[in-house]
Design an enzyme around this catalytic site. Structure first.
Site, PDB file in Angstrom:
ATOM      1  CG  ASP A   1      -0.953  11.130   2.272  1.00  0.00           C
ATOM      2  OD1 ASP A   1      -1.845  10.440   1.768  1.00  0.00           O
ATOM      3  OD2 ASP A   1      -1.046  11.657   3.384  1.00  0.00           O
TER       4      ASP A   1
ATOM      5  CD  GLU B   1      -6.705  13.483   6.002  1.00  0.00           C
ATOM      6  OE1 GLU B   1      -6.504  12.683   6.913  1.00  0.00           O
ATOM      7  OE2 GLU B   1      -7.031  13.131   4.855  1.00  0.00           O
TER       8      GLU B   1
ATOM      9  NE  ARG C   1      -4.531  13.447   9.474  1.00  0.00           N
ATOM     10  CZ  ARG C   1      -5.680  13.240  10.111  1.00  0.00           C
ATOM     11  NH1 ARG C   1      -5.745  13.296  11.429  1.00  0.00           N
ATOM     12  NH2 ARG C   1      -6.784  13.006   9.425  1.00  0.00           N
ATOM     13  CG  ASP C   2      -1.096  15.588   7.246  1.00  0.00           C
ATOM     14  OD1 ASP C   2      -0.473  14.651   7.760  1.00  0.00           O
ATOM     15  OD2 ASP C   2      -2.269  15.490   6.838  1.00  0.00           O
TER      16      ASP C   2
ATOM     17  CD1 TRP D   1      -1.029   2.389   2.172  1.00  0.00           C
ATOM     18  CD2 TRP D   1      -2.889   1.682   1.142  1.00  0.00           C
ATOM     19  NE1 TRP D   1      -1.947   3.415   2.219  1.00  0.00           N
ATOM     20  CE2 TRP D   1      -3.096   3.004   1.610  1.00  0.00           C
ATOM     21  CE3 TRP D   1      -3.920   1.034   0.462  1.00  0.00           C
ATOM     22  CZ2 TRP D   1      -4.304   3.680   1.408  1.00  0.00           C
ATOM     23  CZ3 TRP D   1      -5.118   1.717   0.278  1.00  0.00           C
ATOM     24  CH2 TRP D   1      -5.306   3.019   0.740  1.00  0.00           C
TER      25      TRP D   1
ATOM     26  CD1 TRP E   1       0.572   7.965   9.773  1.00  0.00           C
ATOM     27  CD2 TRP E   1      -1.146   9.326  10.240  1.00  0.00           C
ATOM     28  NE1 TRP E   1      -0.518   7.184  10.070  1.00  0.00           N
ATOM     29  CE2 TRP E   1      -1.591   7.983  10.351  1.00  0.00           C
ATOM     30  CE3 TRP E   1      -2.053  10.358  10.489  1.00  0.00           C
ATOM     31  CZ2 TRP E   1      -2.903   7.653  10.701  1.00  0.00           C
ATOM     32  CZ3 TRP E   1      -3.354  10.038  10.841  1.00  0.00           C
ATOM     33  CH2 TRP E   1      -3.776   8.711  10.945  1.00  0.00           C
ATOM     34  CB  SER E   2       1.591  13.242   5.438  1.00  0.00           C
ATOM     35  OG  SER E   2       1.223  12.137   4.669  1.00  0.00           O
TER      36      SER E   2
HETATM   37  N1  DQQ Z   1      -2.619  10.378   5.188  1.00  0.00           N
HETATM   38  C1  DQQ Z   1      -1.625  10.401   6.232  1.00  0.00           C
HETATM   39  C2  DQQ Z   1      -2.025  11.522   7.123  1.00  0.00           C
HETATM   40  C3  DQQ Z   1      -2.794  12.396   6.207  1.00  0.00           C
HETATM   41  C4  DQQ Z   1      -3.564  11.427   5.369  1.00  0.00           C
HETATM   42  C5  DQQ Z   1      -1.569   9.049   6.883  1.00  0.00           C
HETATM   43  C6  DQQ Z   1      -4.032  12.000   4.061  1.00  0.00           C
HETATM   44  O1  DQQ Z   1      -0.893  12.169   7.676  1.00  0.00           O
HETATM   45  O2  DQQ Z   1      -3.619  13.296   6.905  1.00  0.00           O
HETATM   46  O3  DQQ Z   1      -1.127   8.097   5.967  1.00  0.00           O
HETATM   47  O4  DQQ Z   1      -4.239  11.023   3.103  1.00  0.00           O
END
Ligand code: DQQ
Length: 598
Positions: free
Chosen positions: A77, A256, A201-202, A74, A137-138
């Site tokens: 992002d 996000e 996040r992100d 899999w 995460w991202s």
């Molecule tokens: N995917 C990440 C997050 C983000 C989301 C996790 C967006 O950090 O918000 O895999 O697709």
């Protein structure tokens, strides 16, 4: 230790010793009734985590030839894209344990000299410490003074809270920046009390103000409210929250992967994220999880008041400006100083089921990298596949000055239609005869599915049938219709997947968007990048983009055909059509990488 997540490959890994070994796993892929041999090499890494290296399974009809894909499992992002010392880096969200999203996501890492051919490296950032033990995460990369890259990413900590962490390359003289070290004092940012700690996040690429301070924004949620929270830092390590949200919206839910950057108002060149002067506007992009749309607004950044004043607000509806009206999410841009351009990447998800993905052994693509710039109107962005893609063009066919007669269809033959790049310019008939648009029908996507490629119109539907079976039992229609409104003409661009596959249980949503037609030009242009299970289409020289995923049963490889059609009552001209077979790009692991950088 490898933590198995239940897919076929990880079950096999369970039984493995730590040292190098090779097994052959015969995987029965129910969908295609194929037996695929997958060779799996497992080796212990210097972190005590076992890396999995593999050969891409052969004869999978939906693997792409020139889109970025991971060897298996899999992917979602794009993370931290950047250019550093002659090398492009793409990190991405990856589940090393299976073909579905996992609870131990990592940053995979690939490098390239040309954004087309890639080398997959060892994973860059993996869960290891309390501040990211439940996933990495991202996030984004920022190039600090002295040409030193830094990554800010979201860690899912031991309490499942979302915190922001820093990582730096271990060895700046390694041209590929293979090994990344986490800052020992992580996390550098924890959720403020005003937001939901599970939805924070992100971080974006940071920008530096004239006062020398760094700024970064982080996506967040408070109830239904979505927002970007601003942080400032003198040293990139100690961050303080700015009191009020940088920008917010009422009803979009979590933002996000926000992205915030300047675009030049008078040039197609990109500018560095820290540039702020009268010749730029700013773009604020957010990915809305509620509808899986990447939307943006244009506006002005006021560094004194430390806020962003949009020209139009996000509405959380179909009226928001989008990069792409199909499947295109969690996008991120970076400034490419080598060619003075800003480049956009996005995650393109599958349209089949998780079970299908487990059987295929992989899920998720990255879009073709697109150059973005501000349209002359100043009201929207334009996107175009990066010029490097043209290097993949191979055998060409051209058609000039052909009449696409009402009710007709013709085959564009002579190229590999499952792996192609098609550019076409349509000449419109007299616009006065166009059908009147019903002003209550403001939903382009709905209109595209109700008045689809096979329903008759006046000017249109006309366009291309891609990934089509010889007898048209399968076809994906990329088409246009022209409508008359008060004092203007409106174009509708659609991507109709409803007949794209004889398989059921696929997401076959039809996508669409409106655009303005210049009555003086009376032309519509289309470019479609076709790559086995993905079609990325650009209308009106990049004013509209629609990406779709399709999984034909018949129209695969050499059995895929390309047609042009017109179901309108008025003839349409094809002033120019060029189509090319596309070459396959090279994806290597480091061992088989043929260039030497040392
Ligand atoms: N995917 C990440 C997050 C983000 C989301 C996790 C967006 O950090 O918000 O895999 O697709």
């Amino acid at each position: 230790m490898i933590r198995p997540k239940g897919n076929l490959v990880s079950i096999s890994l369970l039984q493995m010793a730590k040292s190098n070994m090779e097994i052959s796993a015969i995987l029965s892929l129910g969908l295609f009734s194929l037996l695929l041999r997958i060779r799996i090499d497992v080796e212990a890494s210097q972190h005590g985590i076992e890396y999995v290296q593999y050969q891409v399974p052969e004869s999978q009809p939906y693997r792409t030839a020139y889109h970025f894909q991971s060897p298996m499992n899999w992917l979602n992002d794009p993370n931290g894209p950047m250019y550093h010392e002659g090398v492009y880096h793409l990190f991405y969200q990856y589940n090393p344990y299976g073909a579905v999203f996992g609870d131990s996501m990592i940053w995979a890492h690939s490098v390239s000299y040309d954004l087309i051919n890639w080398v997959h490296l060892d994973h860059a950032i993996e869960p290891s410490d309390p501040f990211d033990i439940n996933s990495c995460w991202s996030g984004s990369a920022t190039i600090l003074p002295g040409n030193k890259p830094a990554i800010l990413y979201t860690g899912i900590d031991a309490n499942n809270y979302q915190v922001q962490n820093l990582a730096f390359p271990k060895n700046l003289s390694d041209p590929f920046l293979r090994v990344w070290e986490k800052y020992t004092q992580n996390p550098v940012i924890t959720p403020p009390s005003t937001v939901d700690a599970l939805n924070f996040r992100d971080p974006t690429t940071a920008w530096q103000g004239e006062d020398g301070k760094w700024r970064v924004i982080v996506g967040a949620r408070n109830g239904h409210e979505g927002m970007a929270i601003l942080y400032q830092s003198e040293d990139f390590v100690n961050w303080t929250v700015h009191l009020s949200p940088f920008y917010r919206s009422d009803s979009t839910g979590i933002w996000e992967c926000p992205d915030f950057y300047p675009v030049s108002i008078n040039s197609t060149n990109g500018v560095d994220t820290s540039v702020h002067n009268p010749s730029v506007k700013h773009v604020m992009k957010a990915s809305f999880q509620v509808n899986w749309h990447d939307c943006y607004v244009l506006g002005t950044y006021d560094p004194e008041k430390e806020n962003f004043i949009p020209e139009d607000d996000f509405t959380g509806t179909n009226l928001d400006l989008r990069f792409d009206y199909g499947k295109f999410y969690a996008s991120k841009t970076f400034f490419d100083p080598a060619k003075n351009r800003r480049i956009l990447w996005a995650w393109v998800n599958e349209s089949d089921s998780s079970q299908d993905d487990i059987e295929k052994g992989w899920a998720g693509l990255q879009s073709i990298p697109r150059q973005v710039w501000l349209d002359k109107s100043g009201k929207q962005l334009i996107q175009w596949p990066i010029e490097e893609i043209d290097k993949l063009r191979d055998k060409q066919v051209s058609i000039n000055g052909k009449e696409l007669i009402s009710g007709s269809i013709f085959e564009v033959s002579g190229i590999t239609a499952s792996q192609a790049d098609v550019e076409v310019s349509f000449e419109l008939p007299e616009l006065e005869s166009a059908e009147l648009i019903d002003p209550t029908r403001v939903d382009a996507q709905l209109l595209c599915s109700e008045e689809n490629a096979s329903s008759l119109g006046i000017i249109g539907p006309f366009g291309l049938l891609v990934l089509a079976a010889k007898d048209l039992a399968e076809q994906t229609a990329i088409f246009f219709r022209v409508y008359k409104a008060q004092n203007r003409y409106i174009g509708l661009m659609c991507s109709d997947q409803s007949r794209s596959s004889l398989r059921n249980e696929l997401d076959k949503t039809t996508y669409g968007a409106f655009f303005r037609i210049d009555p003086n030009l009376k032309k519509i242009s289309l470019r479609s990048l076709i790559d086995h299970s993905i079609v990325e289409s650009f209308g009106e020289e990049g004013r509209i983009a629609i990406t779709s995923r399709v999984y034909p049963l018949l129209a695969i490889d050499k059995e895929a055909y390309l047609y042009a059609f017109n179901n309108g009552t008025l003839n349409v001209g094809i002033s120019k059509l060029n189509a090319w077979s596309m070459k396959k790009t090279q994806f290597d692991d480091e061992q088989s990488f043929s260039y030497s950088l040392e």
